[in-house]
Design an enzyme around this catalytic site. Structure first.
Site, PDB file in Angstrom:
ATOM      1  N   HIS A 358       0.797  -1.231   0.000  1.00  0.00           N
ATOM      2  CA  HIS A 358       0.000   0.000   0.000  1.00  0.00           C
ATOM      3  C   HIS A 358       0.821   1.268   0.000  1.00  0.00           C
ATOM      4  O   HIS A 358       0.256   2.359   0.055  1.00  0.00           O
ATOM      5  CB  HIS A 358      -0.927   0.043   1.210  1.00  0.00           C
ATOM      6  N   LYS A 546      -8.390  13.779   4.792  1.00  0.00           N
ATOM      7  CA  LYS A 546      -7.497  12.624   4.735  1.00  0.00           C
ATOM      8  C   LYS A 546      -6.492  12.790   5.864  1.00  0.00           C
ATOM      9  O   LYS A 546      -6.455  13.853   6.490  1.00  0.00           O
ATOM     10  CB  LYS A 546      -6.762  12.581   3.393  1.00  0.00           C
ATOM     11  N   ARG A 547      -5.681  11.762   6.150  1.00  0.00           N
ATOM     12  CA  ARG A 547      -4.654  11.938   7.176  1.00  0.00           C
ATOM     13  C   ARG A 547      -3.733  13.098   6.824  1.00  0.00           C
ATOM     14  O   ARG A 547      -3.536  13.419   5.647  1.00  0.00           O
ATOM     15  CB  ARG A 547      -3.829  10.657   7.332  1.00  0.00           C
ATOM     16  N   LYS A 552       0.784  14.501   1.152  1.00  0.00           N
ATOM     17  CA  LYS A 552      -0.589  14.788   0.699  1.00  0.00           C
ATOM     18  C   LYS A 552      -0.806  16.275   0.452  1.00  0.00           C
ATOM     19  O   LYS A 552      -1.813  16.694  -0.112  1.00  0.00           O
ATOM     20  CB  LYS A 552      -1.604  14.268   1.716  1.00  0.00           C
ATOM     21  N   THR A 654      -8.547   6.533  -1.781  1.00  0.00           N
ATOM     22  CA  THR A 654      -9.898   6.007  -1.900  1.00  0.00           C
ATOM     23  C   THR A 654     -10.911   7.106  -1.583  1.00  0.00           C
ATOM     24  O   THR A 654     -12.050   7.055  -2.056  1.00  0.00           O
ATOM     25  CB  THR A 654     -10.125   4.808  -0.952  1.00  0.00           C
ATOM     26  N   LYS A 658     -14.708   8.343  -3.240  1.00  0.00           N
ATOM     27  CA  LYS A 658     -15.940   8.634  -2.484  1.00  0.00           C
ATOM     28  C   LYS A 658     -16.504  10.005  -2.885  1.00  0.00           C
ATOM     29  O   LYS A 658     -17.713  10.161  -3.083  1.00  0.00           O
ATOM     30  CB  LYS A 658     -15.662   8.588  -0.977  1.00  0.00           C
TER      31      LYS A 658
HETATM   32  C1  26Q Z   1       3.948   0.076   9.575  1.00  0.00           C
HETATM   33  C2  26Q Z   1       4.962  -0.317  10.426  1.00  0.00           C
HETATM   34  C3  26Q Z   1       5.281   0.426  11.533  1.00  0.00           C
HETATM   35  C4  26Q Z   1       4.519   1.573  11.795  1.00  0.00           C
HETATM   36  C5  26Q Z   1       3.478   1.953  10.955  1.00  0.00           C
HETATM   37  C6  26Q Z   1       3.205   1.212   9.846  1.00  0.00           C
HETATM   38  C7  26Q Z   1       2.106   1.610   8.962  1.00  0.00           C
HETATM   39  C8  26Q Z   1       0.803   1.725   9.431  1.00  0.00           C
HETATM   40  C9  26Q Z   1      -0.219   2.095   8.591  1.00  0.00           C
HETATM   41  C10 26Q Z   1       2.361   1.851   7.640  1.00  0.00           C
HETATM   42  C11 26Q Z   1       1.321   2.221   6.786  1.00  0.00           C
HETATM   43  C12 26Q Z   1       0.023   2.341   7.259  1.00  0.00           C
HETATM   44  C13 26Q Z   1      -1.096   2.743   6.399  1.00  0.00           C
HETATM   45  C14 26Q Z   1      -0.976   2.911   5.102  1.00  0.00           C
HETATM   46  C15 26Q Z   1      -2.113   3.333   4.262  1.00  0.00           C
HETATM   47  O1  26Q Z   1      -3.191   3.631   4.742  1.00  0.00           O
HETATM   48  N1  26Q Z   1      -1.901   3.369   2.949  1.00  0.00           N
HETATM   49  C16 26Q Z   1      -2.942   3.784   2.039  1.00  0.00           C
HETATM   50  O2  26Q Z   1      -3.633   2.627   1.602  1.00  0.00           O
HETATM   51  C17 26Q Z   1      -4.766   2.972   0.818  1.00  0.00           C
HETATM   52  C18 26Q Z   1      -5.490   1.696   0.487  1.00  0.00           C
HETATM   53  O3  26Q Z   1      -4.758   0.950  -0.424  1.00  0.00           O
HETATM   54  C19 26Q Z   1      -4.341   3.734  -0.426  1.00  0.00           C
HETATM   55  O4  26Q Z   1      -5.491   4.141  -1.098  1.00  0.00           O
HETATM   56  C20 26Q Z   1      -3.514   4.958  -0.040  1.00  0.00           C
HETATM   57  O5  26Q Z   1      -3.012   5.589  -1.205  1.00  0.00           O
HETATM   58  C21 26Q Z   1      -2.356   4.522   0.839  1.00  0.00           C
HETATM   59  O6  26Q Z   1      -1.629   5.651   1.271  1.00  0.00           O
END
Ligand code: 26Q
Length: 815
Positions: A358, A546-547, A552, A654, A658
């Site tokens: 992702h 969004k976050r 972003k 995503t 929406k």
């Molecule tokens: C991993 C290891 C240690 C600490 C944190 C993490 C971690 C946690 C959450 C790394 C990434 C995330 C979340 C990522 C995320 O939300 N990515 C998004 O995924 C969506 C669904 O595929 C995409 O639409 C977005 O583009 C993407 O940013």
């Protein structure tokens, strides 16, 4: 078996009866929370009746099952979705109404399970909705965090985090499945014993945590299937025994219990930023191990101990690398518990796992310090070493002598376990989440792997549950669509396309616009009620939700608003379509710069309010605590959708889908799924700006970006930038945002100033078009009409056709 009815009358009687039995009250006397629980319990009864039939069907079906492992499931509220998917919204709404109750008052009593950070967690939730709706047999597996993502307050223009204790009143939808409780072991050391010439491994002196599963039923829309979301909760096996009281050791004993139970205490609020926290590793292994133990238990019940057929009957999908410890865990279970040899086990594992990536940002690639893994999971560490040894041996044949490349690809290197490398090496499928993202994975991020195993790689564009993100959050638009093209699109969302000709129908456009206005009024009411903020529904509603992340580029939006402000202030004759810019964004608590950006946005809002002429045309609102429930009000009200990520950085997005589905028009870069949105609607119905991904890549390679030059030559940019630190923006504390100011002028990896000119031009075109309401409404209709391919039903069908190959329940059972 007598089938219970769920018509209006029965629903009424059920609710009255429950309130009487549970609370000893009449409907008139009951509290809103008690009423919510009575209604939820009624809906649950209806689901359970379905679940029993589904279980029978499952038992008969000998086909494959999917286990979708994700450390995040951002479910949002369930009650309305459940009613909708049971096709009973009308019955419940009327039953409640006849009891003198507005259904909305019941719905808002449900606490929102916020067990996710953002896109990745919400995607998992949309996937479950589609899996059940398409009658595919699946189970979601995750952690039952006691505290979800923090609740956000804005105090004095800054973010403050509050705990989200969503389980305080219990969870009306879950059931504890204690028969599947299992043990997960940590620590200790491995002993090797040879039995009849075969080496066996036993871990000694470990400590145990119990994993207790709670299942939430996921109903499909007008479907047979009810799939479970299984949430694992950590419990100490130690009970406070009375002897320890006598001996004065009960404090120590209760501390030990506390420690075990912290594992499922709280969701980590960091996304895309890696930090090797031991508790996080414990969480990941805890839920991976519990899930795998259950998967094998279920497999054995169905097919006995011939594990060679596991890949034919089970697919385990891992949502990013976070559940990746499931891979060595399956090796461990097959070898240590079931007695298989390494080669056999390894063959099975490599045909069972599929992995979705992702994010391409290297700082987010998960890795774990070797000594941490070794101490916490000694046997797993041994297995990882052996996987690594064999994998490197294989690589050596492809790249003899190329040590650097082999080190980059190794499962263990630079004193870390590299989770992405593990997942690619041991899965049969690796996919990206949009076309562009898939290309970048092959060409860039995982290029070395692509050379060795090209057949594993694919791209499947994300999607959204149109049932939640259109039908349930925008009922008026749903009715209008059904009046115009019938309701076949509900089950075949790509048929929304049939709406396209209505873009040229003036009467239709008028109704479409009136609905948008209603939704704007609804958002205005929510902001008034929740934040005491007044917004004018006749303004254009422009939303970035969004976050909060530098990539972003909420900064680009904010800087542009500063420039608009200056145009108004500097030129009395300047006019623009009045616009309110709404931001919704949580910043990770430790992400200093993201928090500074929130501060800047709040300061911007105040600065504009202070100026009598500016505030007639311009307003900035920071919507507090952006979550699924507020998104459901915010998105249908949006007319402009801001999707500003630096090209190549947003894997898909995503939220963009929406907004589009609800008739907002995108202003965005050629990034992630924006590219595909532009293909769907055509360049006339979207505002595209900025550098393309390949240009960005060259910029990095050649290191030629010089923001100072833009600062010096662009007067509008210079003025806006200067105001960040000269007291215009923050009169009380001019130096507060100095770091932010410098970050844009020195080594900005996300090229905010570089894309500013192009963004500002696109905004000018947008403003001009908004004045032409006929043109604007046509664009809006086209956006909704072309959004059907972004239903997660399409996404899930693609996963099934290319990766999973699950049977469809209810159709002639396979094998
Ligand atoms: C991993 C290891 C240690 C600490 C944190 C993490 C971690 C946690 C959450 C790394 C990434 C995330 C979340 C990522 C995320 O939300 N990515 C998004 O995924 C969506 C669904 O595929 C995409 O639409 C977005 O583009 C993407 O940013």
């Amino acid at each position: 078996m007598p089938t219970t009815k769920f018509d209006k009358e029965s629903i009424k009687q059920a609710i009255i009866g429950k309130v009487q039995r549970y609370n000893g009250r009449t409907i008139e006397e009951v509290s809103p929370q008690q009423l919510y629980r009575a209604v939820a319990s009624t809906v649950r009864d209806q689901i359970m009746a379905k679940a029993i039939e589904c279980r029978e069907e499952r038992k008969r079906n000998k086909g494959k099952r999917l286990y979708y492992l994700s450390v995040e499931y951002l479910m949002g509220r369930s009650m309305y979705t459940n009613m909708l998917n049971l096709t009973s919204t009308k019955e419940y709404t009327e039953a409640l109404s006849e009891l003198g109750i507005d259904i909305q008052d019941v719905l808002k009593e449900e606490p929102e399970p916020g067990l996710g950070n953002g896109g990745l967690g919400r995607l998992a939730a949309c996937f479950l909705d589609s899996l059940s709706s398409l009658n595919m047999p699946a189970m979601g597996c995750t952690i039952r965090y006691e505290y979800g993502l923090f609740r956000q307050k804005i105090v004095d223009g800054q973010q403050v985090e509050l705990p989200d204790s969503w389980l305080d009143n219990g969870n009306a939808w879950e059931t504890a499945e204690t028969q599947d409780t299992c043990e997960v072991h940590f620590g200790g050391h491995v002993e090797e014993v040879e039995v009849n010439g075969v080496k066996r491994y036993y871990t000694k002196d470990y400590y145990t945590v119990e994993a207790v599963p709670y299942d939430m039923p996921i109903v499909g829309y007008d479907a047979k299937v009810v799939n479970p979301l299984r949430m694992w909760s950590a419990r100490s096996p130690k009970k406070l025994d009375l002897n320890s009281f006598g001996e004065g050791r009960y404090v120590q004993a209760s501390e030990e219990i506390e420690l075990a139970e912290t594992i499922s205490k709280v969701l980590y609020p960091e996304d895309r930023h890696y930090e090797g926290k031991q508790l996080r590793l414990k969480q990941h292994y805890f839920f991976a191990s519990a899930s795998l133990q259950y998967i094998l238990k279920d497999y054995k019940k169905r097919f006995g101990t011939d594990f060679s057929r596991l890949p034919e009957k089970v697919v385990i999908h891992i949502n990013d690398t976070h559940p990746g410890m499931a891979i060595p865990e399956l090796m461990r279970l097959l070898i240590d518990e079931e007695g298989l040899g390494w080669d056999e086990a390894s063959q099975i594992v490599q045909r069972t796992f599929a992995y979705t990536n992702h994010t391409i940002m290297s700082e987010a690639l998960e890795r774990w310090p070797v000594n941490m893994v070794q101490n916490l999971l000694p046997r797993i560490y041994q297995i990882l070493c052996e996987i690594n040894r064999r994998f490197c041996e294989r690589l050596w044949n492809y790249f003899p002598g190329d040590w650097d490349r082999i080190a980059r690809m190794a499962v263990i290197s630079y004193d870390n376990v590299q989770m992405a490398n593990l997942c690619i090496a041991m899965s049969y499928s690796v996919n990206g989440v949009s076309k562009l993202h898939g290309e970048i994975l092959k060409e860039e991020t995982f290029h070395d792997f692509y050379l060795v195993m090209p057949e594993k790689f694919s791209a499947i564009t994300n999607g959204i549950a149109h049932r939640r993100w259109l039908i349930s959050c925008n009922p008026e638009l749903t009715d209008l669509i059904c009046e115009s093209i019938g309701d076949a699109w509900i089950k075949e969302p790509e048929r929304l396309r049939e709406l396209a000709p209505f873009a040229d129908d003036a009467a239709f456009r008028e109704k479409f616009a009136a609905i948008k206005l209603h939704n704007k009024q609804r958002l205005a009411a929510m902001l008034k009620q929740r934040q005491d903020v007044t917004i004018d529904p006749s303004f254009m509603f422009d939303v970035q939700a969004k976050r909060l992340h530098e990539y972003k580029r909420q900064m680009l939006n904010a800087l542009h608003i500063m420039v608009l402000y200056n145009r108004i202030v500097n030129d009395e004759s300047f006019t623009m379509a009045p616009r309110v810019f709404v931001f919704g964004a949580k910043a990770s608590p430790g992400y200093y710069r993201a928090k500074q950006i929130i501060r800047l946005i709040c300061a911007l809002s105040k600065m504009i309010e202070r100026h009598p002429r500016a505030r007639k045309m311009l307003q900035v609102v920071f919507l507090e605590n952006y979550d699924v429930s507020s998104a459901e009000v915010l998105i249908p009200a949006a007319e402009v959708s801001e999707q500003l990520s630096t090209a190549s950085k947003e894997a898909s997005g995503t939220g963009n889908m929406k907004f589009m589905m609800n008739g907002a028009i995108t202003i965005g870069t050629m990034d992630g799924a924006n590219v595909e949105i532009s293909e769907q609607v055509g360049m006339d119905n979207i505002y595209i700006f900025g550098m393309r991904a390949d240009t960005v890549r060259n910029m990095y390679r050649e290191n030629t970006y010089n923001p100072m030059m833009i600062f010096e030559t662009n007067q509008e940019v210079r003025q806006a930038m200067t105001q960040i630190i000269d007291g215009t923006l923050m009169p009380d504390n001019p130096a507060a945002l100095q770091d932010l100011y410098h970050s844009l002028l020195m080594g900005d990896n996300f090229f905010v100033l570089k894309d500013f000119g192009s963004y500002s031009m696109a905004q000018r075109r947008l403003d001009a078009d908004y004045h032409d309401q006929e043109k604007w409404q046509k664009m809006a209709v086209i956006n909704t009409a072309m959004s059907g391919v972004f239903s997660s039903d399409r996404t899930i069908r693609e996963y099934n056709d290319t990766i999973w190959h699950l049977p469809i329940l209810g159709q002639n059972a396979k094998k």
